[in-house]
Design a protein around this motif. Sequence first.
Motif, PDB file in Angstrom:
ATOM      1  N   TYR A   1       0.843  -1.188   0.000  1.00 32.90           N
ATOM      2  CA  TYR A   1       0.000   0.000   0.000  1.00 32.90           C
ATOM      3  C   TYR A   1       0.883   1.244   0.000  1.00 32.90           C
ATOM      4  N   GLU A   2       1.947   1.197   0.789  1.00 36.57           N
ATOM      5  CA  GLU A   2       2.847   2.338   0.930  1.00 36.57           C
ATOM      6  C   GLU A   2       3.487   2.720  -0.408  1.00 36.57           C
ATOM      7  N   LEU A   3       3.900   1.743  -1.179  1.00 40.82           N
ATOM      8  CA  LEU A   3       4.507   2.040  -2.480  1.00 40.82           C
ATOM      9  C   LEU A   3       3.491   2.694  -3.410  1.00 40.82           C
ATOM     10  N   LEU A   4       2.281   2.158  -3.427  1.00 35.58           N
ATOM     11  CA  LEU A   4       1.239   2.745  -4.264  1.00 35.58           C
ATOM     12  C   LEU A   4       0.867   4.152  -3.781  1.00 35.58           C
ATOM     13  N   PHE A   5       0.865   4.349  -2.482  1.00 35.89           N
ATOM     14  CA  PHE A   5       0.575   5.675  -1.947  1.00 35.89           C
ATOM     15  C   PHE A   5       1.670   6.668  -2.346  1.00 35.89           C
ATOM     16  N   THR A   6       2.922   6.221  -2.331  1.00 40.58           N
ATOM     17  CA  THR A   6       4.033   7.072  -2.774  1.00 40.58           C
ATOM     18  C   THR A   6       3.839   7.477  -4.234  1.00 40.58           C
ATOM     19  N   GLN A   7       3.410   6.526  -5.062  1.00 38.33           N
ATOM     20  CA  GLN A   7       3.112   6.830  -6.465  1.00 38.33           C
ATOM     21  C   GLN A   7       2.043   7.905  -6.545  1.00 38.33           C
ATOM     22  N   LEU A   8       0.994   7.780  -5.743  1.00 41.33           N
ATOM     23  CA  LEU A   8      -0.100   8.756  -5.733  1.00 41.33           C
ATOM     24  C   LEU A   8       0.414  10.151  -5.362  1.00 41.33           C
ATOM     25  N   VAL A   9       1.295  10.220  -4.364  1.00 39.83           N
ATOM     26  CA  VAL A   9       1.851  11.508  -3.934  1.00 39.83           C
ATOM     27  C   VAL A   9       2.632  12.154  -5.081  1.00 39.83           C
ATOM     28  N   TYR A  10       3.458  11.366  -5.761  1.00 36.29           N
ATOM     29  CA  TYR A  10       4.225  11.912  -6.881  1.00 36.29           C
ATOM     30  C   TYR A  10       3.307  12.357  -8.023  1.00 36.29           C
ATOM     31  N   MET A  11       2.255  11.595  -8.255  1.00 37.67           N
ATOM     32  CA  MET A  11       1.306  11.978  -9.299  1.00 37.67           C
ATOM     33  C   MET A  11       0.631  13.308  -8.943  1.00 37.67           C
ATOM     34  N   LYS A  12       0.271  13.474  -7.672  1.00 40.14           N
ATOM     35  CA  LYS A  12      -0.367  14.727  -7.232  1.00 40.14           C
ATOM     36  C   LYS A  12       0.599  15.893  -7.393  1.00 40.14           C
ATOM     37  N   ASN A  13       1.861  15.686  -7.039  1.00 42.49           N
ATOM     38  CA  ASN A  13       2.859  16.739  -7.215  1.00 42.49           C
ATOM     39  C   ASN A  13       3.024  17.094  -8.690  1.00 42.49           C
ATOM     40  N   TYR A  14       3.037  16.099  -9.537  1.00 45.49           N
ATOM     41  CA  TYR A  14       3.137  16.290 -10.983  1.00 45.49           C
ATOM     42  C   TYR A  14       1.941  17.116 -11.476  1.00 45.49           C
ATOM     43  N   MET A  15       0.742  16.778 -10.996  1.00 41.82           N
ATOM     44  CA  MET A  15      -0.456  17.545 -11.382  1.00 41.82           C
ATOM     45  C   MET A  15      -0.325  18.995 -10.938  1.00 41.82           C
TER      46      MET A  15
ATOM     47  N   VAL B   1       2.389  20.751 -10.555  1.00 40.57           N
ATOM     48  CA  VAL B   1       3.338  21.425 -11.444  1.00 40.57           C
ATOM     49  C   VAL B   1       2.661  21.776 -12.770  1.00 40.57           C
ATOM     50  N   LEU B   2       1.900  20.834 -13.314  1.00 38.66           N
ATOM     51  CA  LEU B   2       1.211  21.093 -14.581  1.00 38.66           C
ATOM     52  C   LEU B   2       0.175  22.208 -14.421  1.00 38.66           C
ATOM     53  N   GLU B   3      -0.517  22.222 -13.296  1.00 38.72           N
ATOM     54  CA  GLU B   3      -1.511  23.278 -13.054  1.00 38.72           C
ATOM     55  C   GLU B   3      -0.845  24.654 -12.976  1.00 38.72           C
ATOM     56  N   GLU B   4       0.312  24.726 -12.313  1.00 35.96           N
ATOM     57  CA  GLU B   4       1.036  25.995 -12.220  1.00 35.96           C
ATOM     58  C   GLU B   4       1.531  26.423 -13.609  1.00 35.96           C
ATOM     59  N   ARG B   5       2.071  25.493 -14.338  1.00 30.69           N
ATOM     60  CA  ARG B   5       2.564  25.798 -15.682  1.00 30.69           C
ATOM     61  C   ARG B   5       1.413  26.243 -16.591  1.00 30.69           C
ATOM     62  N   ALA B   6       0.261  25.570 -16.485  1.00 24.03           N
ATOM     63  CA  ALA B   6      -0.894  25.929 -17.311  1.00 24.03           C
ATOM     64  C   ALA B   6      -1.303  27.376 -17.058  1.00 24.03           C
ATOM     65  N   GLU B   7      -1.273  27.777 -15.807  1.00 24.09           N
ATOM     66  CA  GLU B   7      -1.628  29.159 -15.471  1.00 24.09           C
ATOM     67  C   GLU B   7      -0.622  30.132 -16.078  1.00 24.09           C
ATOM     68  N   LEU B   8       0.648  29.818 -15.961  1.00 23.15           N
ATOM     69  CA  LEU B   8       1.696  30.695 -16.493  1.00 23.15           C
ATOM     70  C   LEU B   8       1.668  30.788 -18.023  1.00 23.15           C
ATOM     71  N   GLU B   9       1.327  29.701 -18.682  1.00 24.77           N
ATOM     72  CA  GLU B   9       1.344  29.672 -20.137  1.00 24.77           C
ATOM     73  C   GLU B   9      -0.035  29.886 -20.757  1.00 24.77           C
ATOM     74  N   ASP B  10      -1.020  30.216 -19.905  1.00 25.75           N
ATOM     75  CA  ASP B  10      -2.375  30.491 -20.359  1.00 25.75           C
ATOM     76  C   ASP B  10      -2.958  29.309 -21.146  1.00 25.75           C
ATOM     77  N   ILE B  11      -2.888  28.131 -20.513  1.00 25.54           N
ATOM     78  CA  ILE B  11      -3.432  26.909 -21.116  1.00 25.54           C
ATOM     79  C   ILE B  11      -4.644  26.489 -20.293  1.00 25.54           C
ATOM     80  N   SER B  12      -5.755  26.327 -20.948  1.00 26.99           N
ATOM     81  CA  SER B  12      -6.985  25.907 -20.273  1.00 26.99           C
ATOM     82  C   SER B  12      -6.928  24.405 -20.015  1.00 26.99           C
TER      83      SER B  12
END
Length: 148
Positions: free
Chosen positions: A120-134, A136-147
């Motif tokens: 469970y812990e390994l899968l949870f770690t994957q989830l945390v990294y995925m959330k962090n990745y999201m 980053v993409l959300e911040e970049r989308a705002e900066l680059e004016d991407i909907s």
Amino acid sequence: MNFEKYVGIKQLETVPMTRGEYNAYRGWTIPADENPEDKGYLVKYSDGYISWSPEKQFEEAYSKTGENLLYDTAVLMKSDDFKERFQAEYIQLKIRYTRLKAMLEKYKAGTLPFKPKCSYELLFTQLVYMKNYMNVLEERAELEDISI
């Protein structure tokens, strides 16, 4: 003869139509060795080319737009527009994140229909990294004016 494998990604328009209806639509006489009652689809490609596909083969290859966002975004991944590729990347990540989160809830509750080999812990770690990745993409989308 050496066959090579390919995967197709394209968007098209269809109309359910039997083989006989398709031949009538084209003004053709159906060959004697073909069944006019075979179910299938008239297929119209983006360049206007029209053909007919048997139902089984068509339904194995295509998914109706709106039924599976992972399929829908595959077309965007091929786009020449980086914003469309970015949107597809974000949507795909969000879908995978949401599904993994739901799986972890079932894992914790003991209601998964299978037994994972990893913890469970390994899968949870994957989830945390995925959330962090999201994030980053959300911040970049705002900066680059991407909907997204």
